[in-house]
Design a protein around this motif. Structure first.
Motif, PDB file in Angstrom:
ATOM      1  N   VAL A  10      38.945  37.692 -80.519  1.00  0.00           N
ATOM      2  CA  VAL A  10      37.523  38.024 -80.554  1.00  0.00           C
ATOM      3  C   VAL A  10      36.769  37.009 -79.708  1.00  0.00           C
ATOM      4  CG1 VAL A  10      37.593  39.124 -82.833  1.00  0.00           C
ATOM      5  CG2 VAL A  10      37.116  36.683 -82.652  1.00  0.00           C
ATOM      6  N   CYS A  11      35.567  37.351 -79.358  1.00  0.00           N
ATOM      7  CA  CYS A  11      34.707  36.454 -78.599  1.00  0.00           C
ATOM      8  C   CYS A  11      34.407  35.221 -79.443  1.00  0.00           C
ATOM      9  CB  CYS A  11      33.414  37.185 -78.233  1.00  0.00           C
ATOM     10  SG  CYS A  11      32.192  36.122 -77.452  1.00  0.00           S
ATOM     11  N   PRO A  12      34.599  34.028 -78.899  1.00  0.00           N
ATOM     12  CA  PRO A  12      34.310  32.814 -79.660  1.00  0.00           C
ATOM     13  C   PRO A  12      32.812  32.584 -79.893  1.00  0.00           C
ATOM     14  CG  PRO A  12      34.952  32.237 -77.441  1.00  0.00           C
ATOM     15  CD  PRO A  12      35.148  33.718 -77.571  1.00  0.00           C
ATOM     16  N   VAL A  13      31.975  33.290 -79.167  1.00  0.00           N
ATOM     17  CA  VAL A  13      30.535  33.124 -79.307  1.00  0.00           C
ATOM     18  C   VAL A  13      29.978  34.024 -80.404  1.00  0.00           C
ATOM     19  CG1 VAL A  13      28.306  33.281 -78.113  1.00  0.00           C
ATOM     20  CG2 VAL A  13      30.321  32.451 -76.886  1.00  0.00           C
ATOM     21  N   CYS A  14      30.272  35.348 -80.311  1.00  0.00           N
ATOM     22  CA  CYS A  14      29.679  36.311 -81.249  1.00  0.00           C
ATOM     23  C   CYS A  14      30.692  36.954 -82.188  1.00  0.00           C
ATOM     24  CB  CYS A  14      28.942  37.392 -80.486  1.00  0.00           C
ATOM     25  SG  CYS A  14      30.021  38.549 -79.598  1.00  0.00           S
ATOM     26  N   LYS A  15      31.964  36.674 -82.003  1.00  0.00           N
ATOM     27  CA  LYS A  15      33.055  37.261 -82.803  1.00  0.00           C
ATOM     28  C   LYS A  15      33.208  38.764 -82.572  1.00  0.00           C
ATOM     29  CE  LYS A  15      33.554  33.228 -84.698  1.00  0.00           C
ATOM     30  NZ  LYS A  15      33.409  32.272 -83.663  1.00  0.00           N
ATOM     31  N   GLY A  16      32.679  39.235 -81.437  1.00  0.00           N
ATOM     32  CA  GLY A  16      32.786  40.645 -81.080  1.00  0.00           C
ATOM     33  C   GLY A  16      34.114  40.964 -80.413  1.00  0.00           C
ATOM     34  N   ARG A  17      34.377  42.258 -80.240  1.00  0.00           N
ATOM     35  CA  ARG A  17      35.605  42.722 -79.604  1.00  0.00           C
ATOM     36  C   ARG A  17      35.587  42.393 -78.118  1.00  0.00           C
ATOM     37  NH1 ARG A  17      38.774  47.440 -82.080  1.00  0.00           N
ATOM     38  NH2 ARG A  17      40.167  46.201 -80.847  1.00  0.00           N
ATOM     39  N   CYS A  29      33.414  40.219 -72.947  1.00  0.00           N
ATOM     40  CA  CYS A  29      32.574  40.433 -74.122  1.00  0.00           C
ATOM     41  C   CYS A  29      31.294  41.083 -73.609  1.00  0.00           C
ATOM     42  CB  CYS A  29      32.255  39.126 -74.850  1.00  0.00           C
ATOM     43  SG  CYS A  29      31.102  39.379 -76.214  1.00  0.00           S
ATOM     44  N   ARG A  30      31.123  42.349 -73.895  1.00  0.00           N
ATOM     45  CA  ARG A  30      29.936  43.061 -73.406  1.00  0.00           C
ATOM     46  C   ARG A  30      28.676  42.609 -74.139  1.00  0.00           C
ATOM     47  NH1 ARG A  30      31.154  45.984 -69.193  1.00  0.00           N
ATOM     48  NH2 ARG A  30      33.138  47.038 -69.179  1.00  0.00           N
ATOM     49  N   GLY A  31      28.796  42.206 -75.391  1.00  0.00           N
ATOM     50  CA  GLY A  31      27.640  41.755 -76.164  1.00  0.00           C
ATOM     51  C   GLY A  31      27.002  40.511 -75.580  1.00  0.00           C
ATOM     52  N   ASP A  32      27.822  39.542 -75.215  1.00  0.00           N
ATOM     53  CA  ASP A  32      27.322  38.290 -74.644  1.00  0.00           C
ATOM     54  C   ASP A  32      27.327  38.294 -73.125  1.00  0.00           C
ATOM     55  OD1 ASP A  32      26.823  36.890 -77.078  1.00  0.00           O
ATOM     56  OD2 ASP A  32      28.977  36.633 -77.309  1.00  0.00           O
ATOM     57  N   LYS A  33      27.858  39.366 -72.531  1.00  0.00           N
ATOM     58  CA  LYS A  33      27.955  39.488 -71.075  1.00  0.00           C
ATOM     59  C   LYS A  33      28.694  38.306 -70.461  1.00  0.00           C
ATOM     60  CE  LYS A  33      24.162  42.566 -70.456  1.00  0.00           C
ATOM     61  NZ  LYS A  33      23.080  42.814 -71.253  1.00  0.00           N
ATOM     62  N   LEU A  34      29.886  38.047 -71.037  1.00  0.00           N
ATOM     63  CA  LEU A  34      30.736  36.954 -70.572  1.00  0.00           C
ATOM     64  C   LEU A  34      32.134  37.455 -70.256  1.00  0.00           C
ATOM     65  CD1 LEU A  34      29.792  34.218 -73.195  1.00  0.00           C
ATOM     66  CD2 LEU A  34      29.069  34.314 -70.808  1.00  0.00           C
ATOM     67  N   VAL A  35      32.802  36.774 -69.339  1.00  0.00           N
ATOM     68  CA  VAL A  35      34.200  37.044 -69.024  1.00  0.00           C
ATOM     69  C   VAL A  35      34.980  35.762 -69.275  1.00  0.00           C
ATOM     70  CG1 VAL A  35      35.862  37.723 -67.258  1.00  0.00           C
ATOM     71  CG2 VAL A  35      33.566  38.708 -67.245  1.00  0.00           C
ATOM     72  N   PHE A  36      35.973  35.850 -70.163  1.00  0.00           N
ATOM     73  CA  PHE A  36      36.834  34.712 -70.460  1.00  0.00           C
ATOM     74  C   PHE A  36      38.077  34.827 -69.585  1.00  0.00           C
ATOM     75  CE2 PHE A  36      34.174  35.389 -74.108  1.00  0.00           C
ATOM     76  CZ  PHE A  36      33.737  34.115 -74.396  1.00  0.00           C
ATOM     77  N   PRO A  37      38.332  33.843 -68.735  1.00  0.00           N
ATOM     78  CA  PRO A  37      39.456  33.938 -67.794  1.00  0.00           C
ATOM     79  C   PRO A  37      40.809  33.879 -68.492  1.00  0.00           C
ATOM     80  CG  PRO A  37      38.483  31.754 -67.708  1.00  0.00           C
ATOM     81  CD  PRO A  37      37.621  32.565 -68.634  1.00  0.00           C
ATOM     82  N   VAL A  38      41.803  34.431 -67.816  1.00  0.00           N
ATOM     83  CA  VAL A  38      43.189  34.356 -68.276  1.00  0.00           C
ATOM     84  C   VAL A  38      43.956  33.603 -67.201  1.00  0.00           C
ATOM     85  CG1 VAL A  38      45.245  35.673 -68.891  1.00  0.00           C
ATOM     86  CG2 VAL A  38      42.990  36.502 -69.579  1.00  0.00           C
ATOM     87  N   LYS A  39      44.484  32.445 -67.560  1.00  0.00           N
ATOM     88  CA  LYS A  39      45.221  31.585 -66.627  1.00  0.00           C
ATOM     89  C   LYS A  39      46.696  31.563 -67.001  1.00  0.00           C
ATOM     90  CE  LYS A  39      41.436  29.966 -64.691  1.00  0.00           C
ATOM     91  NZ  LYS A  39      41.053  30.120 -63.338  1.00  0.00           N
ATOM     92  N   ASP A  40      47.551  31.964 -66.084  1.00  0.00           N
ATOM     93  CA  ASP A  40      48.997  32.006 -66.310  1.00  0.00           C
ATOM     94  C   ASP A  40      49.347  32.787 -67.570  1.00  0.00           C
ATOM     95  OD1 ASP A  40      49.525  30.460 -64.025  1.00  0.00           O
ATOM     96  OD2 ASP A  40      49.132  28.613 -65.150  1.00  0.00           O
ATOM     97  N   GLY A  41      48.600  33.881 -67.817  1.00  0.00           N
ATOM     98  CA  GLY A  41      48.874  34.735 -68.969  1.00  0.00           C
ATOM     99  C   GLY A  41      48.295  34.245 -70.282  1.00  0.00           C
ATOM    100  N   ILE A  42      47.550  33.142 -70.249  1.00  0.00           N
ATOM    101  CA  ILE A  42      46.973  32.561 -71.465  1.00  0.00           C
ATOM    102  C   ILE A  42      45.454  32.681 -71.406  1.00  0.00           C
ATOM    103  CG2 ILE A  42      46.730  30.464 -72.855  1.00  0.00           C
ATOM    104  CD1 ILE A  42      49.405  29.559 -71.564  1.00  0.00           C
ATOM    105  N   PRO A  43      44.843  33.380 -72.382  1.00  0.00           N
ATOM    106  CA  PRO A  43      43.381  33.492 -72.395  1.00  0.00           C
ATOM    107  C   PRO A  43      42.720  32.139 -72.665  1.00  0.00           C
ATOM    108  CG  PRO A  43      44.396  35.072 -73.899  1.00  0.00           C
ATOM    109  CD  PRO A  43      45.467  34.150 -73.446  1.00  0.00           C
ATOM    110  N   VAL A  44      41.716  31.815 -71.869  1.00  0.00           N
ATOM    111  CA  VAL A  44      40.948  30.584 -72.051  1.00  0.00           C
ATOM    112  C   VAL A  44      39.708  30.965 -72.861  1.00  0.00           C
ATOM    113  CG1 VAL A  44      39.762  28.685 -70.913  1.00  0.00           C
ATOM    114  CG2 VAL A  44      41.792  29.699 -69.857  1.00  0.00           C
TER     115      VAL A  44
END
Length: 62
Positions: A10-17, A29-44
């Motif tokens: 879940v989004c660490p900011v709003c706990k959304g999908r 996260c569409r709610g917060d309008k953020l993109v969390f990068p994935v580095k070497d297959g690991i979500p940041v």
């Protein structure tokens, strides 16, 4: 991105999908309008590492 992992993350900011966006290689996260990068297959999942979501470039994604 593994669908089972995507179901529990879940989004660490709003706990959304989150949605996988292959074009941006990140989790969106569409709610917060953020993109969390994935580095070497690991979500940041750090709010300070998230990038702003560009709605126009992701509008074609479900």
């Amino acid at each position: 991105m593994d669908h089972k992992l995507l179901e529990i993350l879940v989004c660490p900011v709003c706990k959304g999908r989150l949605q996988w966006n292959a074009a941006r290689t990140g989790l969106v996260c569409r709610g917060d309008k953020l993109v969390f990068p994935v580095k070497d297959g690991i979500p940041v999942m750090l709010a300070d590492k998230a990038l702003p979501l560009d709605e126009e470039s992701t509008s074609a994604q479900p």
